[in-house]
Each structure stands twice: as C-alpha cells, then as structure tokens.
Design an enzyme around this catalytic site. Structure first.
Site, short mmCIF file in Angstrom:
data_model
loop_
_atom_site.label_atom_id
_atom_site.label_comp_id
_atom_site.label_asym_id
_atom_site.label_seq_id
_atom_site.Cartn_x
_atom_site.Cartn_y
_atom_site.Cartn_z
N HIS A 1 0.84 -1.19 0.00
CA HIS A 1 0.00 0.00 0.00
C HIS A 1 0.88 1.25 0.00
CE1 HIS A 1 -2.33 -3.31 1.65
NE2 HIS A 1 -3.42 -2.70 1.27
N HIS B 1 -4.40 3.58 -3.30
CA HIS B 1 -4.53 2.94 -1.99
C HIS B 1 -3.74 1.64 -1.90
CE1 HIS B 1 -6.30 0.52 1.22
NE2 HIS B 1 -6.65 1.65 1.78
N GLU C 1 -16.89 -4.67 25.00
CA GLU C 1 -16.05 -5.87 25.10
C GLU C 1 -14.82 -5.79 24.20
OE1 GLU C 1 -19.26 -5.85 24.20
OE2 GLU C 1 -20.31 -6.67 25.96
N HIS D 1 -27.37 -16.05 25.50
CA HIS D 1 -26.33 -15.87 26.51
C HIS D 1 -25.62 -17.18 26.87
CE1 HIS D 1 -28.09 -11.96 26.72
NE2 HIS D 1 -27.30 -11.56 27.69
#
Lengths: 690, 690
Positions: free
Chosen positions: A30, A278, A434, A495
């Site tokens: 890149h 890019h 999280e 869960h």
C-alpha cells in the site's frame, strides 16, 4: 514554529520514495498512505517523539502506534532512517538495526523484518501488531492507561519516572470500525491526556472515495466523546502539524484528536488523490513520475540521500538519547530513595513477578455444596492482586457477575482523579465495550502491566479481533470468561455459549482453561501467571460446583499438565474413561459413583486444557488416556467438534448440537441430557461398542 | 397532542406490574427497564405503530425492535395486551395468541413463549432476537434498508405498497457497543428516514451508574453522524413522547434519534433510579410498594385490569386492522396492474425464488490455470442476481477484492437518491464496518430480501456477534468470505485466517462451504439459495485454482452432500484416502498424480462442508470414507481441530499449527508444508501406520 527546511523535506520525500520502491519491488502493498502521511509522521518523530533509537525497550519512551497497519512501509522507513536498534523482545534483531535497507528491499518477503503489516516481536520499533483496522487505536487506550497508572503509582516528587505519551496514526478505516468508537469513548471518559490520535484523512478507501459509505462529521463526533479536537488542513504544512502537536502537549485534561487532511499517493502524477493509490503497486511510470516531482534520481531505487540519517540522529536521536540518559540517572536515584518501589518497577521492566507470589494462592476445603468457579476465581484474583501490585483489570460492565472486582483496601477504581477514583485504581470500568476492553488490555500488557479482562464467555464473540491479536503478539494477558455454558440457565440461548470455547481453543498459542472446582481454579491462576508470552482464558461457571475432596481424589495440581486422572477404580484398571472439563467433571463424579455401585470400573479424567495436555509427552498422554482403553465418554456442554480426538472412534461425545434454551438450570441440563444417568448410559454404550 | 388519559396510565402501569410480577415469580430477569420505559413503548404502540395484531407477518407493518433485549418482559406485556396472534413463522404459535397470560406466568421457563431474551421464531411479535447489546439497533438498519429498497423497487404511482417505519427501543448498553456506532454512522450516510431509534437513557448499567464508564454526549454524537436528534426530558410525559414521534414522522431526509430520560424501576419505593433495579427480582416488598404507588391491588399478581386489552384493541388494533385491510386491497390492485412485480412481491412474502433460477447457474470448462473461487463466485452471484431481483448485498469496503459487486446494467449502488445511486441499488457499500454489515444483512433478511455480506474470512472475527444471531434466528443470509487461508500471502498473519473456518463450523445450524473450484462454487450457490432457515458461509480463495476436469473426475454436484469421491484408482480400491477442502483439493490432485506414478492407489475426497456431510446417512458416509480404509490424510490450511474425526486414529492431519507469515504465496505454502511432495509423504506415513 519551525519552517520546513530542505533537509526536512528531503527526509519526508525519502520516506515516500522508499515506500513506493518497496511496494513496487514486492509487487504488493500500500503505497498511498505512506506518501500522503509521511510529513505527519516525520514531523512527529523528528520534533516530538521521545524515543532513544538505541533503547527501544526504554520504559518511559513515547509510544507510536501505526493503527493504519497497511501503511507499514511508512513505519519501516522511519525505523530505518531513525536507526532504531533491534532488541531482545524482537526475535533475532538484537545487536543489529531493527530494519536494514535490505529488509526494506525484501518488504513482504519471508525472513525479512518488514512483513505486510507491522508485527510486534518481529520488528523493534513496532509497538503493536496492526493491520486489522481499529486495533491500533484501541490498543493505544490501554497503553495510555498503563502510562497513567504507572505515573500515579510510582512517580514521586522530583522523581517523575513515567510521563510518556502515546501517539497513534490512524485512518478513515479506523474511524469506521466500532472498536475505535468504543475505545474513543472510553479514552475520553478516563481523560487520558497522554493520548493523541492523529487521523490521516485522505478520503479514500478500497471501494472508492469514502463518501460512498462515510459522511459523518468525525471531528464533531470526537468532540461529543469529550476529546480535544483540532484540524490540520494540509499534511504538507509542517508548521500546522507542529501547532497541532503542541496543542496536544498543552492539553492536560483530555485526549487529543488531530484531524489531518492529506493527499493519498502525494506526488504520483496520475494516481494522487485517487482510490488507485490505496492498494497495489502504482506502476513504474507513476513511481518515476513521483521521483521526478520530488527531485529524486529517476533511475535510482531505495535511495537514502546523504544527510537524511544524520538529520534523524541530530533531532529525534539526540533528543531521545539525552532524555534516556537523564531517566537512567533518575531511576538510579529512585532505586535508592524507594528501594521497594524500585524493585517493582524493575520487575515490570523485566516481566517478572514478586518472589513468593505463589504463596498467595488459596486452597479450598472439600465441600459438596462448593462454589461457582467465578466466585473462587474472584477470591484467587483478589489474593494474587494484593501480592502483585501491577495486576490491573476489569470487566465490560459485568464485574458484579464475573466476580472480578478487586475489593481489598486501596484497590480503588481507575478513574480520572475526582471522578470516583484516581489513576492508581486497580479496577477498570470498561463499560459495555467488550472489544475495546480486550484491545485496551492488550495495550496495558504492552505497557508492562499484568492485566485482565472479564465478561461472559458468550461475549468473546464481540472481542475476537483483539483476542486473536493478544495471541499473535504473544501477550501475557488473562481473560476471565464466566457464565461458561448452558448452565447460565434462564438468560437463554443468546447468553449460553456453545461454540465459544472451541473458537478460543482454535487460536494458535492461546491457553484455554476450564477449571472443575475451586482448587483447579487456583491452579489455573498459577499456570496462567507463569505463562511467558502467551495469553490465557479461564472459563468459569456461573453455578456452584462441588469442591472436590482432594484427599479422596487426585490433587488439583494435575491441571498444569492439561489433563489428569482425577479418579480411578481401586485396582487402577478402568474399563471405561469419562473425560470432562469444568462443571461437567462433578457431573462425571456423580456418574462414577453410580457406575461403581453397578460394579463398573471407571476412570475420570479432568481435562481443563486441551492445549496444555497436547503439549505433554506421549508417555504422559498415554498414561492418562491409555490407547488400550477405547471405551470412552467425553462430556462438555459445548460444541462436539474436536472431542473425537480424545473419544476415539468408538467413544461417545456428549455435547451440545444445537443452541441452548431459556429455563432454570436443572430444566436445561435435563433437557439436553447432562445428567448422571445419561453419562452412565453413555459409558455403557461406549463399553458395548468395544 | 393527546393528554395521558386514565386508561393510558392504567395500561402503562399494567405493563409495569406484569413485568415486575413475572421477574419476581421467575426469580430471574430484569424489571427496571420495563418499569421505566413502559410509557415510551406504550405511547409508540398505541398511537403510532402500524401493526395488525391478527397479521404479524403483514409485509408493510411497522417494525418494533427491542434492542434492549433484557427488558423482554416489556415486549411480552405489549404483545399480550395487544393480542398479537401467533404465526407460522413462530414455532407452534399459529392459531393462538403469541403470548398468553400463562406464558407470562412462565417467564423464562421451558416450553413457554417468553424466554429470557426475545427470540425470533419463538414468539410472534418479536421482530429480531436480541439480548447481546447493539444487535437490535444494527439489525434495524438492515430492516430500514429493506424498507427503502422495497419501496423504491415496487411502489408505483398511487400504489404505495411499502412505506413502513422501523422503531427501535435501545439502552445505555446499546449506545456503548461499537456495532451500534457503526450502524448509526451507516444509517445516517444512507439517510434512512424510515428509521427511529428511541434511546431509553436511565443512566444505570450493571456495574452501577453509567457515569462510571460513559460520559460522552450521546445526542451530539448522533448529530455528528447526521441524525435528526430530539430529547424527551421525562418518559412519563406522554405528550412529549408524541411530539418526538411526530418529529420523526415529519423528517424525510435522515433517521431520527430520540433521547428519552427515564427512571429505571419507576414506582419501586427504594430501588427506583438505582442500579439494584436493573437485574434480578426486586423483592416482594418493592413489588408491593410499586403496586401501592400505582394503585394496583397489593396482593394481586399478573393483574390485567378490565378495559386495558380493549383499549389496545380500540387504538393500535383498530388502526392496524384498517391499514392492513386497505393494503390488501392495494395489493390486489397491484397484482392486476403489475402482474410480474406482484409475483415478485408475493415470492418475497412467501420466501420462494423465481422459477427456473437454477438455470442461471454457470458451469465452467476444465482449465488447469483456472480462476480464484472469489472470481467464480462473483460471476455466479452476478448471474443469479439477474434472475433473482431481491438479491441485494455488499461488502465491508472490500467488494473489489471479494468480487461481490453486481456489475450488470441497472444493478446500481444503494444510496440516498442523488448520492451516486438510489434506493433501488443492489450494491451496498457498508464501509469498514464488518459487524454492522452482518447485522444489517440479518435485518435485510428479516425484511424479506435474500441478502449477502462479504469480506475477508479473517474479519469474521469482527462480526461474530451478528453471525451467530443469523444462525440463532435461522435466517437465509449468505456470507461470502474470501482470502480464506494462508494463501493470502504477503498480507501476512494478521490477514491469514487459521481458526476462522472452524469457528464458523462450530456455530449450530450454520452451513460452511469451501468450494474447490469454479464448478463447486456454482454448486455451493445452488445449495445455499435452497437452504431454508439456515445461514451459509462460502469461503473463497484469493488465488487462482485449477478448474477440475469433470469429465475425468466426479461431477461437482457431489458438493450437495458435503463430501464426495472426486478421484479414485481405476479399480476403485484405494489404499489411502486424501481428504481436502477448497484450495487444498487441487493440491491433493497433484499429489494423487504423483502417487499414481509410484503405483499407490489413492482416493481423493473433496469435503467442502462438514455440516452437510455429517447430515448424510451412514451408508453414504461409509461409501465416501469406508471404515476399512484407515490410511487417511486430511489437508486444510487451517486449524487442525476437528479433523481427527475424518482422519481417524492413524490418519495424518496436515493443517496449520501456528499463525501464518508474510511472503509470496509460494514461499508461504512451501514454508508450512503444503506441497504435493509433503502430501505424498503424509500418505505414505498414513499407510505405514496401518
């Protein structure tokens, strides 16, 4: 403010052309961002970054994180020109420059120190493995937390050991990733004034211009989080960059976000400011055009003009060397003035633990009622954290459930001073974030702490990007994942983890432990804190588990070998083996009693860790699972995949083959067949098949 | 603006008390948010939500998503009081109310329709399975995309079939999750004016007050994304709520975010506005105190006062019934005026595909040079999407690499009109937002489309929260994950998946396919579009793979059975079996030729899908992998875990036991031993062990 001198410009263009040449030669990589962001990174390194190229492990160095990891050639060029030396933390580079010109010529090739994306431990000067977008910025929050914690804990009047800053270069892609949003919100909440994110906004991503998918006001968003925000209109304006960096240094009450507008592929005649700059090499013609634009010899490649390395040495190098020397003197004085604290700081630097820490590990008496391993783990963690002051961590808004709060006197909450705690606090409140939590904990480990993260096992799904990087970076982090099975009960299938244990076990290098009772939990903590360069996950139950009578059955220390014979028939000659982990071990013990009453000789193998067991020698493995005994039952309330290895061709695998259900635990276990009678039945079935 | 009448207040308090009673009886659950947010949800349902309780599958119904899934009792109370009927999409509830009072009394118990968190397909009226925070809001973006797409594609002058709105109730926790940030940014970019997020801000989460971890200005953040933002100072002010909802209806150029300040546990004498009201029953005393506060009989439980169901019927019910009846007439007129389009709409409603779609599946001639499966999959997808107009999807800023752009005439870009596309566009640009992409695609499937999501296999790590829910909701989504192994090459270990395939296979219900060549890719698409209520993941190579000569070897249609005999020795009596998936199949073919040259009779089993193979009958499985042939080699450039099942005790598992490396593909494969010679060696080793 300094004007851009000729030597500055020459250095910047050298970075650009090294990147373009390397990508061109590798036919992969890149080039656009290194060419666009070169002045941004260069100015930072040369004028602000406090870094001694001869001592890349110096504790109080500034950190520079390239969150836009695909622009790796930008970083390799800087490391090379700054003359950063290899270190023992980076495999095989001690005693040589971290990145040689030959490495750059072998960009993205085997055995070079210049992989496609920067890799911690492979290249000195790389502070974090990046590439998956959002990870670097999120790691940096943990590095800044570590910096604040170290400063608050160890600095003393006139003895400022820690005051490093964490600088991050990030990209449009980073800004779009959710983990970056979580991390940004957390960093502002914690008022991490030692953290600066530099957003290289070139408005190009892989599918095209970013306005295809991204039209928010990023600066306003960061203001909403609570960051100090400033903008640089053109990355080529070094004076503006300096002003922005100085703003960061002058801001003491919040992190700083610098939005820098840049030109991707700057200098490439046709591709500048286009998506084609890019990824992938730009082609010989464009590279030649850029060389012409920058006044570089058109047919030279990998050119480092005279004076450029010297210019780095005279600025960043000299500044860093002096600062490091001063710090070494300071540290020597500190060791005299505060010998105990000095030993702690040295232990942090060396990655060692205080002597005798294992004495703190509790043991638990036999108890048929027992306790949940989340509870025993919480007690153990508290005992250990009192002995090891740099254990710092927390949960993603679940500490009361994961039992990971450090409750002893002085543990405190890690907060900006005056906000219900201070920076010496040992308890982090990560919020319902999280992914950012795990990434921040990676950053804390990179900063020398022994950190932990915690949550429900199901929510590892939210954090896997960062969990994987802990393994790839070989970090000593500990994850405590509770509510580890359908035993969760009423919360139901959303869960109740099924595939999560297996998914963790599958990560190379990761150690996954699922203790069967309180004493195995204690042994699990012994193992994980002794691990060197490996992350560990401890899976804990929500529900109480009997504390196994270790007089009658084998000691829990067997956990260290991954699996061990917990119970055997008196003559040591079982006709069936029951293999289980975690909460299913006591289930198997109940079945074992029933089998015994029926005259069937069974062995129980507690197998808290596949990885550790697989690493034992063949003789040990055969002693636990003798090949001659093929009547086997494995029991784990999770995915069946992988258990065939231990069950063998004729074994029975008791496992979960669907999602769970919402009901009280007894009803759930009954429904899915995790009862002593079902285990007995399976044992008989396995015996009949042999 | 309507004032809150007595009956309104009575209804709201009924919802509150049903929730408190249900949690108390279950001894488990979350009472606080239902009590605080009851007026918010009630006002929406009664005055604005367009929903016919007798027809929960009506295509043009408004959607209500409870993103704060732990407040499930709020939704169950509403479903019960509104009298929503069961439907065929919800297991076992057709012909009965979706939620009876008995279900509410059996909240969180086995066999009830009121699980701990709302589950799509289990309870009619539940539009999405929620509980893991952030998922509901992110799903809703896909639902709104589906709404815009359906409207732009099928509405005709005077025949407005689709103009539904998507309403979401979300929470502090949702706001902290990264996936919500990604989704919010995307929704604003797409100017989804049919989307309204109602943020119930009660400033409490599990660890305490949200200011422990969350101090950003959420309203300013949403303004920065580009949302229409308004605030309601008190959830109990129904007139203010009505004003806010009306603002949403009046805003045509962007989504609307309503920040509602509320009191968690409203009415509970001691616990209101405290963290203790969040989780777990509040205790008999608090429930009694709340009943007293609301004027409910202190000793009654599960009380539904006279007039409340009737009040729902007279408002939401009557409004929905009339709207639905009018729509049915409209649809009848539409079928006459636009029979072809009418058939499409009916097919979408019924979840069927246009007749003859399989004819569009291309076949590919044998070609030793071949093509990458990402390329063949892209061609197949384009062919299918032309035949099936409601295939809509995209990538997380990787479409040029994953080859998932629909390039045929008229495919277009899904964008707000004037922004380089319009809402009829088939190509979505999700930005660098993997998690929101997968969740949005879940929402698009919930909206009736056949959507696809795409990215690099490694980035499934970022999206697992939503991938799992696709499986739990049993949605017909297709994921195309490319760059599926260390074959990625130069990008290195950060981009080379190791554990991801296994982690996907471990998700219950998920079908994972890793085609070996272009024709297997075509068969893979045949399989996944025929799946009913199952998500599928197709793993594709970055690198070219030979197109296998299907005259010489077995046809690719064998893929449908998960594994098939691709090549056998002439006499059909192999002495060793090579089992492989994806790119490793052609590697095994090369080894097979070498073995043949050495006179060793080998079979090759192409095993694109473990799941489909495991679902075949024993006879078929034994015909592919005869138990008598125990000399076996499995080859997959991924985690070894799980392969023992097919390799058997004496088999050899060629797999990845570490992370990958950055180098050109040939060097990587050589380094890790994925060469024909190594496979030959393994075959001999397996034979020697037998």
């Amino acid at each position: 403010m300094p004007d851009a001198s000729d030597l500055d410009q020459l250095s910047i263009n050298t970075i650009r052309m090294l990147a373009a040449d390397a990508v061109q030669k590798a036919k992969s990589g890149h080039p656009g961002t290194p060419m666009g962001a070169a002045p941004t990174a260069y100015t930072l390194w040369q004028r602000y970054l406090r870094y001694d190229p001869a001592a890349p492990e110096w504790m109080n160095r500034d950190r520079f994180v390239l969150s836009v990891g695909h622009a790796s050639m930008l970083l390799y060029s800087l490391i090379h020109l700054a003359g950063i030396q290899g270190s023992s933390e980076s495999d095989g580079t001690e005693g040589r420059p971290a990145v040689t010109l030959d490495d750059i010529k072998h960009f993205r090739q085997a055995q070079s120190h210049t992989p496609g994306h920067p890799e911690y431990r492979l290249t000195s000067g790389v502070e974090a493995t990046t590439g998956p977008l959002g990870q670097g910025v999120a790691d940096s929050v943990g590095m800044a937390i570590a910096g604040k914690w170290l400063a608050a804990t160890y600095n003393r009047p006139d003895l400022t050991l820690f005051d490093y800053n964490v600088w991050v270069l990030c990209s449009d892609g980073d800004m779009m990733e959710g983990v970056a949003s979580e991390a940004a919100s957390l960093a502002a909440h914690l008022k991490l004034s030692n953290l600066c994110w530099i957003y290289d906004s070139n408005r190009v991503s892989i599918e095209g211009y970013t306005d295809l998918a991204f039209s928010e006001d990023v600066a306003a968003r960061f203001r909403a989080y609570g960051w100090n925000v400033t903008t640089v209109e053109d990355a080529n304006d070094l004076a503006q960059l300096c002003r922005a960096y100085q703003t960061f240094l002058d801001t003491a009450d919040r992190p700083t976000f610098i939005l820098v507008h840049s030109h991707i592929g700057y200098g490439a005649p046709k591709l500048q400011d286009t998506p084609k700059a890019h990824s992938d090499p730009m082609g010989e013609e464009e590279v030649a055009g850029a060389k012409k634009f920058f006044g570089f010899p058109p047919d030279g490649t990998f050119v480092v003009p005279d004076g450029v390395p010297e210019h780095f040495a005279a600025n960043m190098g000299a500044r860093g060397k002096a600062a490091h020397a001063a710090w070494d003197k300071l540290m020597a004085a500190y060791r005299k003035a505060h010998p105990d604290l000095g030993r702690q700081v040295d232990a942090i630097a060396n990655g060692t633990l205080p002597e005798g820490w294992e004495d703190a590990l509790p043991t638990f008496p036999a108890d048929p009622k027992g306790m949940a391993t989340r509870d025993s783990s919480g007690k153990i963690l508290n005992a250990l954290a009192q002995r090891i002051p740099w254990i710092v961590g927390g949960a993603a808004d679940l500490a009361p459930s994961t039992k990971t709060t450090l409750t002893f006197e002085g543990a405190g909450s890690f907060q900006a001073p005056g906000n219900g705690g201070d920076y010496r606090g040992r308890n982090l409140h990560f919020g319902v974030r999280e992914h950012a939590m795990v990434a921040a904990v990676n950053g804390m480990a990179l900063g020398g702490l022994r950190p932990y993260a915690s949550g429900f096992l199901i929510f590892t799904d939210y954090a896997r990007g960062a969990i994987r990087l802990a393994a790839l970076m070989e970090l000593n982090v500990v994850h405590i994942w509770t509510h580890d099975s359908i035993g969760v009960g009423e919360d139901g299938p959303t869960h109740q983890p099924i595939e999560q244990l297996l998914s963790l076990r599958a990560i190379p290098g990761m150690v996954v432990l699922r203790p069967a009772d309180a004493n195995e939990a204690s042994e699990a903590w012994r193992v994980v804190l002794k691990l060197k360069h490996r992350p560990a996950a401890i899976a804990c139950s929500r529900q109480p588990l009997p504390t196994i009578d270790r007089e009658r059955f084998a000691p829990a220390s067997g956990l260290a070998r991954g699996a061990y014979v917990l119970a055997d028939p008196p003559d040591g000659k079982p006709s069936v083996i029951l293999i289980a982990t975690g909460s299913e071990v006591s289930l198997c013990l109940a079945a074992w009693e029933k089998l015994r009453a029926e005259g069937i000789a069974a062995r129980i193998v507690s197998m808290p860790s596949w990885e550790l067991f697989n690493e034992q020698d063949q003789a040990y493995r055969d002693s636990v699972l003798p090949p001659s005994i093929t009547a086997r039952v494995t029991v784990e309330q999770a995915s069946p995949i992988g258990w065939d290895r231990y069950a063998g061709r004729t074994g029975v695998v008791l496992a979960m083959r669907s999602f769970g259900m919402s009901a009280p635990i007894a009803a759930v276990l009954e429904h899915f067949g995790f009862t002593p009678d079902k285990v007995v039945e399976a044992a008989k079935q396995a015996m009949a098949a042999n």
